[in-house]
Write a protein that holds these residues in place. Sequence first.
Motif, PDB file in Angstrom:
ATOM      1  N   TRP A   1       0.997  -1.179   0.059  1.00  0.00           N
ATOM      2  CA  TRP A   1      -0.102  -0.037   0.064  1.00  0.00           C
ATOM      3  C   TRP A   1       0.971   1.251  -0.173  1.00  0.00           C
ATOM      4  CZ3 TRP A   1      -4.829  -1.546  -1.055  1.00  0.00           C
ATOM      5  CH2 TRP A   1      -5.258  -2.812  -0.773  1.00  0.00           C
ATOM      6  N   ARG A   2       0.356   2.339  -0.647  1.00  0.00           N
ATOM      7  CA  ARG A   2       0.878   3.646  -0.651  1.00  0.00           C
ATOM      8  C   ARG A   2       1.296   4.120   0.364  1.00  0.00           C
ATOM      9  NH1 ARG A   2       2.079   5.402  -5.808  1.00  0.00           N
ATOM     10  NH2 ARG A   2       0.856   4.370  -7.434  1.00  0.00           N
ATOM     11  N   ARG A   3       0.294   4.044   1.307  1.00  0.00           N
ATOM     12  CA  ARG A   3       0.698   4.598   2.806  1.00  0.00           C
ATOM     13  C   ARG A   3       0.416   3.899   3.687  1.00  0.00           C
ATOM     14  NH1 ARG A   3      -2.149  10.656   2.442  1.00  0.00           N
ATOM     15  NH2 ARG A   3      -0.933  11.634   1.060  1.00  0.00           N
ATOM     16  N   GLY A   4       1.164   3.880   4.893  1.00  0.00           N
ATOM     17  CA  GLY A   4       0.982   3.039   6.171  1.00  0.00           C
ATOM     18  C   GLY A   4       1.587   3.680   7.422  1.00  0.00           C
ATOM     19  N   ALA A   5       1.065   3.014   8.490  1.00  0.00           N
ATOM     20  CA  ALA A   5       1.406   3.605   9.981  1.00  0.00           C
ATOM     21  C   ALA A   5       1.234   2.580  10.719  1.00  0.00           C
ATOM     22  CB  ALA A   5       0.795   4.851  10.208  1.00  0.00           C
ATOM     23  N   SER A   6       2.138   2.310  11.767  1.00  0.00           N
ATOM     24  CA  SER A   6       2.027   1.351  12.697  1.00  0.00           C
ATOM     25  C   SER A   6       2.805   1.980  14.113  1.00  0.00           C
ATOM     26  CB  SER A   6       2.928   0.188  12.654  1.00  0.00           C
ATOM     27  OG  SER A   6       4.350   0.578  12.671  1.00  0.00           O
ATOM     28  N   ALA A   7       2.187   1.660  15.265  1.00  0.00           N
ATOM     29  CA  ALA A   7       2.594   2.109  16.482  1.00  0.00           C
ATOM     30  C   ALA A   7       2.461   1.046  17.712  1.00  0.00           C
ATOM     31  CB  ALA A   7       1.868   3.407  16.929  1.00  0.00           C
ATOM     32  N   GLN A   8       3.230   1.136  18.665  1.00  0.00           N
ATOM     33  CA  GLN A   8       3.418   0.254  19.695  1.00  0.00           C
ATOM     34  C   GLN A   8       3.711   0.926  20.938  1.00  0.00           C
ATOM     35  OE1 GLN A   8       6.030  -0.366  17.612  1.00  0.00           O
ATOM     36  NE2 GLN A   8       4.718  -0.740  15.769  1.00  0.00           N
ATOM     37  N   ILE A   9       3.104   0.298  22.151  1.00  0.00           N
ATOM     38  CA  ILE A   9       3.508   0.843  23.325  1.00  0.00           C
ATOM     39  C   ILE A   9       4.252  -0.368  24.046  1.00  0.00           C
ATOM     40  CG2 ILE A   9       2.635   1.516  25.459  1.00  0.00           C
ATOM     41  CD1 ILE A   9      -0.077   2.213  24.339  1.00  0.00           C
ATOM     42  N   TRP A  10       5.328   0.078  24.549  1.00  0.00           N
ATOM     43  CA  TRP A  10       6.319  -0.738  25.459  1.00  0.00           C
ATOM     44  C   TRP A  10       6.544  -0.472  26.669  1.00  0.00           C
ATOM     45  CZ3 TRP A  10       7.686  -4.467  22.122  1.00  0.00           C
ATOM     46  CH2 TRP A  10       7.561  -4.317  20.663  1.00  0.00           C
ATOM     47  N   THR A  11       6.839  -1.215  27.648  1.00  0.00           N
ATOM     48  CA  THR A  11       6.674  -1.093  29.026  1.00  0.00           C
ATOM     49  C   THR A  11       8.018  -1.028  29.537  1.00  0.00           C
ATOM     50  OG1 THR A  11       6.720  -3.471  29.689  1.00  0.00           O
ATOM     51  CG2 THR A  11       4.479  -2.221  29.217  1.00  0.00           C
ATOM     52  N   PRO A  12       8.253  -0.133  30.622  1.00  0.00           N
ATOM     53  CA  PRO A  12       9.509  -0.354  31.307  1.00  0.00           C
ATOM     54  C   PRO A  12      10.238  -1.631  31.538  1.00  0.00           C
ATOM     55  CG  PRO A  12       8.011   1.370  32.523  1.00  0.00           C
ATOM     56  CD  PRO A  12       7.481   0.436  31.459  1.00  0.00           C
ATOM     57  N   SER A  13       9.470  -2.519  31.874  1.00  0.00           N
ATOM     58  CA  SER A  13      10.058  -3.840  32.182  1.00  0.00           C
ATOM     59  C   SER A  13      10.536  -4.318  30.744  1.00  0.00           C
ATOM     60  CB  SER A  13       8.963  -4.716  32.828  1.00  0.00           C
ATOM     61  OG  SER A  13       7.852  -4.972  31.583  1.00  0.00           O
ATOM     62  N   GLU A  14      10.103  -3.870  29.637  1.00  0.00           N
ATOM     63  CA  GLU A  14      10.494  -4.511  28.370  1.00  0.00           C
ATOM     64  C   GLU A  14      11.693  -3.686  27.743  1.00  0.00           C
ATOM     65  OE1 GLU A  14       6.498  -6.191  26.249  1.00  0.00           O
ATOM     66  OE2 GLU A  14       6.796  -3.766  26.690  1.00  0.00           O
ATOM     67  N   ILE A  15      11.806  -2.454  27.961  1.00  0.00           N
ATOM     68  CA  ILE A  15      12.531  -1.402  27.389  1.00  0.00           C
ATOM     69  C   ILE A  15      13.936  -1.562  28.381  1.00  0.00           C
ATOM     70  CG2 ILE A  15      13.283   1.078  26.907  1.00  0.00           C
ATOM     71  CD1 ILE A  15      11.252  -0.474  24.648  1.00  0.00           C
ATOM     72  N   GLY A  16      13.687  -1.405  29.730  1.00  0.00           N
ATOM     73  CA  GLY A  16      14.739  -1.496  30.559  1.00  0.00           C
ATOM     74  C   GLY A  16      14.950  -0.162  31.125  1.00  0.00           C
ATOM     75  N   SER A  17      16.156   0.205  31.763  1.00  0.00           N
ATOM     76  CA  SER A  17      16.591   1.451  32.410  1.00  0.00           C
ATOM     77  C   SER A  17      16.880   2.556  31.361  1.00  0.00           C
ATOM     78  CB  SER A  17      17.996   1.305  33.112  1.00  0.00           C
ATOM     79  OG  SER A  17      18.749   0.803  32.299  1.00  0.00           O
ATOM     80  N   SER A  18      16.667   3.855  31.852  1.00  0.00           N
ATOM     81  CA  SER A  18      17.057   4.797  31.044  1.00  0.00           C
ATOM     82  C   SER A  18      18.319   4.614  29.713  1.00  0.00           C
ATOM     83  CB  SER A  18      17.111   6.261  31.747  1.00  0.00           C
ATOM     84  OG  SER A  18      18.328   6.230  32.476  1.00  0.00           O
ATOM     85  N   LYS A  19      17.980   5.336  28.814  1.00  0.00           N
ATOM     86  CA  LYS A  19      18.997   4.970  27.550  1.00  0.00           C
ATOM     87  C   LYS A  19      18.566   5.970  26.572  1.00  0.00           C
ATOM     88  CE  LYS A  19      17.904   0.623  27.177  1.00  0.00           C
ATOM     89  NZ  LYS A  19      17.076   0.185  28.365  1.00  0.00           N
ATOM     90  N   GLN A  20      19.623   6.375  25.796  1.00  0.00           N
ATOM     91  CA  GLN A  20      19.549   7.199  24.798  1.00  0.00           C
ATOM     92  C   GLN A  20      19.569   6.431  23.491  1.00  0.00           C
ATOM     93  OE1 GLN A  20      22.041  10.908  23.002  1.00  0.00           O
ATOM     94  NE2 GLN A  20      22.853  10.241  24.779  1.00  0.00           N
ATOM     95  N   ILE A  21      18.352   6.488  22.971  1.00  0.00           N
ATOM     96  CA  ILE A  21      18.225   5.239  21.764  1.00  0.00           C
ATOM     97  C   ILE A  21      18.548   6.149  20.474  1.00  0.00           C
ATOM     98  CG2 ILE A  21      16.232   4.023  20.509  1.00  0.00           C
ATOM     99  CD1 ILE A  21      14.655   3.894  22.912  1.00  0.00           C
ATOM    100  N   THR A  22      19.474   5.261  19.849  1.00  0.00           N
ATOM    101  CA  THR A  22      20.195   5.772  18.689  1.00  0.00           C
ATOM    102  C   THR A  22      19.725   5.230  17.361  1.00  0.00           C
ATOM    103  OG1 THR A  22      22.066   4.320  18.616  1.00  0.00           O
ATOM    104  CG2 THR A  22      22.078   6.378  19.747  1.00  0.00           C
ATOM    105  N   ALA A  23      18.970   4.007  17.161  1.00  0.00           N
ATOM    106  CA  ALA A  23      18.677   3.278  16.272  1.00  0.00           C
ATOM    107  C   ALA A  23      17.631   2.108  16.635  1.00  0.00           C
ATOM    108  CB  ALA A  23      19.740   2.473  15.510  1.00  0.00           C
ATOM    109  N   LEU A  24      16.799   1.727  15.949  1.00  0.00           N
ATOM    110  CA  LEU A  24      15.746   0.511  15.988  1.00  0.00           C
ATOM    111  C   LEU A  24      15.996  -0.403  15.079  1.00  0.00           C
ATOM    112  CD1 LEU A  24      12.496   2.878  15.820  1.00  0.00           C
ATOM    113  CD2 LEU A  24      13.854   2.216  18.084  1.00  0.00           C
ATOM    114  N   GLN A  25      15.832  -1.788  15.405  1.00  0.00           N
ATOM    115  CA  GLN A  25      16.060  -2.969  14.750  1.00  0.00           C
ATOM    116  C   GLN A  25      14.846  -3.578  14.568  1.00  0.00           C
ATOM    117  OE1 GLN A  25      19.588  -4.875  16.140  1.00  0.00           O
ATOM    118  NE2 GLN A  25      20.834  -3.552  14.669  1.00  0.00           N
ATOM    119  N   TYR A  26      14.021  -4.196  13.272  1.00  0.00           N
ATOM    120  CA  TYR A  26      13.107  -5.180  13.047  1.00  0.00           C
ATOM    121  C   TYR A  26      13.526  -6.251  12.221  1.00  0.00           C
ATOM    122  CZ  TYR A  26      10.657  -0.909  14.910  1.00  0.00           C
ATOM    123  OH  TYR A  26      10.113   0.140  15.557  1.00  0.00           O
TER     124      TYR A  26
END
Length: 229
Positions: A49-74
């Motif tokens: 499809w020409r247009r798309g969007a996705s979004a997710q909610i992630w909890t602290p137990s999943e993300i972990g402690s504070s961090k400076q996120i520089t990249a995402l991997q899927y």
Amino acid sequence: MSNRQIMFSSMLPNGGGGGGGCAPITNTTTSINATGGNSDGEAVATNYWRRGASAQIWTPSEIGSSKQITALQYQQSNTLALSFFTYNDIVIRMCHTSSTSFSSTNTLVGTWPNIEIPGLSNKSDEIEVHNGPWSITNSTGWQTLNLDTNFCYNGTDNLVIMIIKDDQVDESYLDTARWVYSGDSQVGSDSFWYSSDYYDMNGLSISPSSSTSKKGDINSGRPLLRVKH
């Protein structure tokens, strides 16, 4: 450290790597949701499809402690995908939230693809962290999307990641990438997907809808995810 060094450090982005309340960059990759993928589809971005969007909610137990996120991997799973292709325009927005689910009462704000994250009753620190192309360099496996602007996750609130794909004018590689996800794409409320050839998303729906109904389908199909920080 001399006064001149202190002044120079304060002028660097994020205070020279950790200033301004942001965790320092550690050059580490952390698995957030890296196992248990039970299907694949458009959980990250669509090609067909020409247009798309996705979004997710992630909890602290999943993300972990504070961090400076520089990249995402899927994780891309389609063995028939081209060995290389590029999404022409990908916009990523991230924010903190105390919400645990998306709501069908919130509608779209902004002009596609520069839209705000919809469907949350409470959010803060929302920023655009990427706006530009995303090149997929392998036919399968983990794909890295480097952010234009790092996101300072506080380690306390839930994290929202929203990926928006703008009009794709080159359809020579239709329906190639398929993104591995865990959960049920039809039940739940901690993620949503949207795809269409013609319409801007103007709201969310708790019930599955057709791709041309201008609705984002709320579900629980979150993609496998790793973050670099």
